[in-house]
Design a protein around this motif. Structure first.
Motif, PDB file in Angstrom:
ATOM      1  N   TRP A  38       4.733  11.626   4.465  1.00  0.00           N
ATOM      2  CA  TRP A  38       3.423  10.258   3.978  1.00  0.00           C
ATOM      3  C   TRP A  38       3.578   9.530   4.225  1.00  0.00           C
ATOM      4  CZ3 TRP A  38      -1.667  12.772   3.829  1.00  0.00           C
ATOM      5  CH2 TRP A  38      -1.721  13.918   3.660  1.00  0.00           C
ATOM      6  N   GLY A  39       4.874   9.430   3.798  1.00  0.00           N
ATOM      7  CA  GLY A  39       5.582   7.690   3.394  1.00  0.00           C
ATOM      8  C   GLY A  39       4.699   7.289   2.189  1.00  0.00           C
ATOM      9  N   MET A  40       4.347   7.878   1.553  1.00  0.00           N
ATOM     10  CA  MET A  40       3.815   7.205   0.016  1.00  0.00           C
ATOM     11  C   MET A  40       5.122   6.706  -0.602  1.00  0.00           C
ATOM     12  SD  MET A  40       0.957   7.347   1.014  1.00  0.00           S
ATOM     13  CE  MET A  40      -0.294   7.416   2.629  1.00  0.00           C
ATOM     14  N   ILE A  41       5.893   7.799  -0.629  1.00  0.00           N
ATOM     15  CA  ILE A  41       7.134   7.573  -1.730  1.00  0.00           C
ATOM     16  C   ILE A  41       8.489   8.285  -1.340  1.00  0.00           C
ATOM     17  CG2 ILE A  41       8.025   8.866  -3.700  1.00  0.00           C
ATOM     18  CD1 ILE A  41       5.167   9.071  -4.648  1.00  0.00           C
ATOM     19  N   SER A  42       9.886   7.790  -0.898  1.00  0.00           N
ATOM     20  CA  SER A  42      10.635   7.632  -0.514  1.00  0.00           C
ATOM     21  C   SER A  42      11.680   7.795  -1.302  1.00  0.00           C
ATOM     22  CB  SER A  42      10.581   6.905   0.649  1.00  0.00           C
ATOM     23  OG  SER A  42      10.958   5.936   0.485  1.00  0.00           O
ATOM     24  N   VAL A  43      12.431   8.687  -1.186  1.00  0.00           N
ATOM     25  CA  VAL A  43      14.141   8.232  -2.514  1.00  0.00           C
ATOM     26  C   VAL A  43      15.065   8.548  -1.384  1.00  0.00           C
ATOM     27  CG1 VAL A  43      15.658   9.767  -3.336  1.00  0.00           C
ATOM     28  CG2 VAL A  43      13.338  10.090  -4.068  1.00  0.00           C
ATOM     29  N   ARG A  44      15.889   7.004  -1.959  1.00  0.00           N
ATOM     30  CA  ARG A  44      17.530   6.517  -0.775  1.00  0.00           C
ATOM     31  C   ARG A  44      18.300   6.145  -2.277  1.00  0.00           C
ATOM     32  NH1 ARG A  44      13.319   3.492   1.585  1.00  0.00           N
ATOM     33  NH2 ARG A  44      14.086   1.646   0.599  1.00  0.00           N
ATOM     34  N   HIS A  49      11.163   4.923  -3.670  1.00  0.00           N
ATOM     35  CA  HIS A  49      10.821   3.825  -3.415  1.00  0.00           C
ATOM     36  C   HIS A  49       9.692   4.075  -3.086  1.00  0.00           C
ATOM     37  CE1 HIS A  49      14.407   1.201  -2.920  1.00  0.00           C
ATOM     38  NE2 HIS A  49      14.844   2.638  -2.534  1.00  0.00           N
ATOM     39  N   LEU A  50       7.996   2.928  -3.435  1.00  0.00           N
ATOM     40  CA  LEU A  50       7.053   2.914  -2.998  1.00  0.00           C
ATOM     41  C   LEU A  50       6.846   2.388  -1.319  1.00  0.00           C
ATOM     42  CD1 LEU A  50       4.592   2.084  -5.993  1.00  0.00           C
ATOM     43  CD2 LEU A  50       5.326   4.567  -5.489  1.00  0.00           C
ATOM     44  N   GLY A  51       6.188   3.137  -0.608  1.00  0.00           N
ATOM     45  CA  GLY A  51       5.820   3.222   0.774  1.00  0.00           C
ATOM     46  C   GLY A  51       5.143   1.204   0.278  1.00  0.00           C
ATOM     47  N   SER A  52       4.571   1.287   1.893  1.00  0.00           N
ATOM     48  CA  SER A  52       3.912  -0.580   1.963  1.00  0.00           C
ATOM     49  C   SER A  52       2.534  -0.676   1.427  1.00  0.00           C
ATOM     50  CB  SER A  52       4.473  -1.009   3.598  1.00  0.00           C
ATOM     51  OG  SER A  52       5.665  -0.908   3.921  1.00  0.00           O
ATOM     52  N   ASN A  53       1.988  -1.376   0.474  1.00  0.00           N
ATOM     53  CA  ASN A  53       0.908  -0.592   0.134  1.00  0.00           C
ATOM     54  C   ASN A  53       0.903   0.164  -0.784  1.00  0.00           C
ATOM     55  OD1 ASN A  53       0.845  -3.517   1.573  1.00  0.00           O
ATOM     56  ND2 ASN A  53       0.420  -2.673   3.450  1.00  0.00           N
ATOM     57  N   VAL A  54       1.556   0.752  -1.405  1.00  0.00           N
ATOM     58  CA  VAL A  54       1.247   1.891  -2.340  1.00  0.00           C
ATOM     59  C   VAL A  54       1.476   0.780  -3.303  1.00  0.00           C
ATOM     60  CG1 VAL A  54       2.158   3.895  -2.743  1.00  0.00           C
ATOM     61  CG2 VAL A  54       2.647   3.550  -0.460  1.00  0.00           C
ATOM     62  N   THR A  55       0.024   0.899  -4.223  1.00  0.00           N
ATOM     63  CA  THR A  55      -0.667   0.524  -5.014  1.00  0.00           C
ATOM     64  C   THR A  55      -0.034   1.523  -6.469  1.00  0.00           C
ATOM     65  OG1 THR A  55      -1.505  -1.088  -4.686  1.00  0.00           O
ATOM     66  CG2 THR A  55      -2.088  -0.788  -6.644  1.00  0.00           C
ATOM     67  N   PRO A  56       0.827   0.868  -7.293  1.00  0.00           N
ATOM     68  CA  PRO A  56       0.406   1.955  -8.410  1.00  0.00           C
ATOM     69  C   PRO A  56      -0.203   1.591  -8.905  1.00  0.00           C
ATOM     70  CG  PRO A  56       2.465   0.395  -8.839  1.00  0.00           C
ATOM     71  CD  PRO A  56       1.906   0.258  -7.111  1.00  0.00           C
ATOM     72  N   TYR A  57      -0.976   2.831 -10.174  1.00  0.00           N
ATOM     73  CA  TYR A  57      -1.759   2.043 -11.234  1.00  0.00           C
ATOM     74  C   TYR A  57      -1.190   3.464 -12.557  1.00  0.00           C
ATOM     75  CZ  TYR A  57      -4.562   6.967  -9.809  1.00  0.00           C
ATOM     76  OH  TYR A  57      -4.649   7.888  -9.476  1.00  0.00           O
ATOM     77  N   ASP A  58      -2.487   3.133 -13.406  1.00  0.00           N
ATOM     78  CA  ASP A  58      -2.216   3.718 -14.855  1.00  0.00           C
ATOM     79  C   ASP A  58      -3.822   3.613 -15.829  1.00  0.00           C
ATOM     80  OD1 ASP A  58      -2.052   2.039 -15.986  1.00  0.00           O
ATOM     81  OD2 ASP A  58      -0.132   1.890 -17.124  1.00  0.00           O
ATOM     82  N   LEU A  59      -3.454   5.187 -15.942  1.00  0.00           N
ATOM     83  CA  LEU A  59      -4.931   5.371 -17.068  1.00  0.00           C
ATOM     84  C   LEU A  59      -4.588   4.478 -18.574  1.00  0.00           C
ATOM     85  CD1 LEU A  59      -5.980   8.829 -15.983  1.00  0.00           C
ATOM     86  CD2 LEU A  59      -6.171   6.559 -14.730  1.00  0.00           C
ATOM     87  N   ALA A  60      -5.786   4.123 -19.297  1.00  0.00           N
ATOM     88  CA  ALA A  60      -5.636   3.817 -20.487  1.00  0.00           C
ATOM     89  C   ALA A  60      -4.853   4.783 -21.249  1.00  0.00           C
ATOM     90  CB  ALA A  60      -6.932   3.238 -20.772  1.00  0.00           C
ATOM     91  N   GLY A 124       7.643  -1.157  -7.056  1.00  0.00           N
ATOM     92  CA  GLY A 124       8.094  -0.595  -6.620  1.00  0.00           C
ATOM     93  C   GLY A 124       8.988  -0.122  -6.649  1.00  0.00           C
ATOM     94  N   VAL A 125      10.156   0.257  -6.988  1.00  0.00           N
ATOM     95  CA  VAL A 125      11.399   0.394  -7.357  1.00  0.00           C
ATOM     96  C   VAL A 125      11.393   1.558  -8.474  1.00  0.00           C
ATOM     97  CG1 VAL A 125      13.348   0.602  -7.366  1.00  0.00           C
ATOM     98  CG2 VAL A 125      11.926  -0.801  -5.613  1.00  0.00           C
ATOM     99  N   MET A 126      12.195   2.558  -8.947  1.00  0.00           N
ATOM    100  CA  MET A 126      12.493   3.464  -9.670  1.00  0.00           C
ATOM    101  C   MET A 126      14.036   4.010  -9.523  1.00  0.00           C
ATOM    102  SD  MET A 126       9.969   6.739 -11.993  1.00  0.00           S
ATOM    103  CE  MET A 126      10.331   7.307 -11.140  1.00  0.00           C
ATOM    104  N   GLU A 127      14.422   3.930 -10.367  1.00  0.00           N
ATOM    105  CA  GLU A 127      16.186   3.982 -10.669  1.00  0.00           C
ATOM    106  C   GLU A 127      16.155   5.884 -11.338  1.00  0.00           C
ATOM    107  OE1 GLU A 127      19.214   5.302 -10.521  1.00  0.00           O
ATOM    108  OE2 GLU A 127      19.240   3.400 -10.263  1.00  0.00           O
ATOM    109  N   LEU A 128      16.447   6.682 -10.542  1.00  0.00           N
ATOM    110  CA  LEU A 128      16.842   7.988 -11.103  1.00  0.00           C
ATOM    111  C   LEU A 128      17.591   8.768 -11.762  1.00  0.00           C
ATOM    112  CD1 LEU A 128      15.343   9.453  -7.467  1.00  0.00           C
ATOM    113  CD2 LEU A 128      13.264   8.710  -9.429  1.00  0.00           C
ATOM    114  N   ARG A 129      18.289   8.116 -12.089  1.00  0.00           N
ATOM    115  CA  ARG A 129      19.859   8.290 -13.014  1.00  0.00           C
ATOM    116  C   ARG A 129      19.258   8.835 -14.314  1.00  0.00           C
ATOM    117  NH1 ARG A 129      21.576   5.308  -9.028  1.00  0.00           N
ATOM    118  NH2 ARG A 129      23.591   5.465  -8.170  1.00  0.00           N
TER     119      ARG A 129
END
Length: 369
Positions: A38-44, A49-60, A124-129
């Motif tokens: 899908w290219g929305m999320i990748s792990v390296r 890493h989020l894909g190009s123009n993929v926007t994170p959001y959250d809820l109240a 757009g980046v999340m450390e997984l350790r």
């Protein structure tokens, strides 16, 4: 809150963006085997890493799911935008892909988890350790409507594989007070996804639940200085001309808010997608949307279709008496035949139970027996 700050230029947004190597792909007919397709999320290199123009959001106030943390994202095709609605889910264009990734902090091994409220995504980046990715659920808007599919992350934490029939993962939860409990984490199958996202019992059409003004109207966790709705408008993701205050749910953990507002937001996020006048639980006569009052909210209401799920109690909510209220029993029990919500919970949400307990204690009035 009115939308503000729309005069901020696109350069402000671009300054927060991070170049990625992944281009999102809309699959118009079938669900690919791997999440990475899908290219929305990748792990390296143990980094998400989020894909190009993929926007994170959250809820109240988010849905409780056995204390899992969640990374939510949305992507829409270039040149498209969501249509604003004050009360219901936004109308999202065909091609929209929404993801929700469930993960835990680990505590001594990959199957031993704990919980926290810390957000781990930065530009757009999340450390997984120190984290374990469990699953990623996708909602995709196709010409025929919305479709739901779940992907289970592999042991190597490099990609996730489609799980059409769902899965059950044995995990151990270490709570902050030292208690440990074994539980079964459920990755839903297609029918179970529809059980929550088919919010209209008549049409049974799948729709997003969280993409509503009252859930998104909050300070952005991912774009400093923005209200989250403002940010969507400024990015061209939301076509909105809001003339008055947008609806806003409270953050259920914000003690600066009243117990009433916090409790109603919690019940809305966790229960109202089923318990509303048109929802899958419409036969119960219980409405847990923000505007419900009186017996429809459960106050002094006798059960219609609760079966054995009453715990021997007579009324949904008894003002001042949580220990006599069916609502409390169904939140406290872990009996699969009685607990609520029916899906997405295997352990008791101690903090949520305590909030609803406080809310009922503060209520005035009594019920006739």
């Amino acid at each position: 809150m009115r939308l503000i700050g729309l005069s901020l230029t696109a350069l402000t947004i671009a300054a927060c963006a991070v170049e990625t190597e992944t281009a999102p792909t809309y699959h118009s007919e079938t669900n690919p085997e791997y999440l990475s397709d899908w290219g929305m999320i990748s792990v390296r290199d143990q980094t998400l890493h989020l894909g190009s123009n993929v926007t994170p959001y959250d809820l109240a106030t988010p849905l409780f799911s056995d204390y899992a943390l969640k990374l939510r994202t949305v992507w829409m095709p270039d040149g498209t935008a969501a249509q604003y609605n004050a009360d219901t889910a936004f109308n999202m264009p065909v091609g929209t892909v929404i993801t929700k990734t469930f993960y835990y902090p680990t505590d001594g091994g990959p199957s031993t988890v704990t919980y926290a409220r810390d957000r781990n995504l930065n530009n757009g980046v999340m450390e997984l350790r120190g984290l374990r990715l469990i699953e990623t659920r996708i909602l995709v808007h196709r010409e025929t409507g919305w479709n739901a599919v779940a992907y289970l992350w592999n042991d190597e934490q490099t990609d996730a594989v489609v799980k059409r029939i769902g899965a059950v993962l044995p995990l151990t939860l270490n709570r902050p007070d030292g208690r440990s409990e074994n539980f079964a984490y459920l990755v839903p199958n297609a029918n179970q996804c529809a059980g929550c996202h088919a919010t209209n019992a008549t049409t049974k059409a799948i729709k997003p639940i969280g993409i509503k003004a009252r859930h998104l109207n909050k300070p952005s966790s991912f774009a400093d200085g923005f209200n989250q709705l403002d940010h969507w408008v400024a990015k061209g993701m939301l076509d909105a001309d809001i003339k008055g205050p947008a609806p806003r749910n409270a953050d259920w953990t914000d003690t600066n808010e009243s117990v009433e507002r916090r409790a109603r937001a919690y019940l809305d996020a966790n229960c109202s997608h089923c318990h509303n006048p048109n929802g899958p639980a419409d036969t119960s006569g219980l409405n847990l949307e923000p505007d419900a009052v009186g017996p429809s909210l459960g106050i002094c209401k006798t059960p219609i279709a609760a079966g054995t799920g009453t715990g021997g109690r007579v009324h949904g909510i008894v003002p001042g008496a949580p220990d006599k209220s069916i609502l409390m029993f169904r939140m406290e029990t872990s009996d699969p035949g009685a607990m609520m919500p029916e899906l997405g919970r295997s352990v008791k949400h101690d903090e949520g139970v305590e909030l609803i307990h406080q809310w009922i204690v503060q209520m005035d009035g009594s019920c006739q027996t």
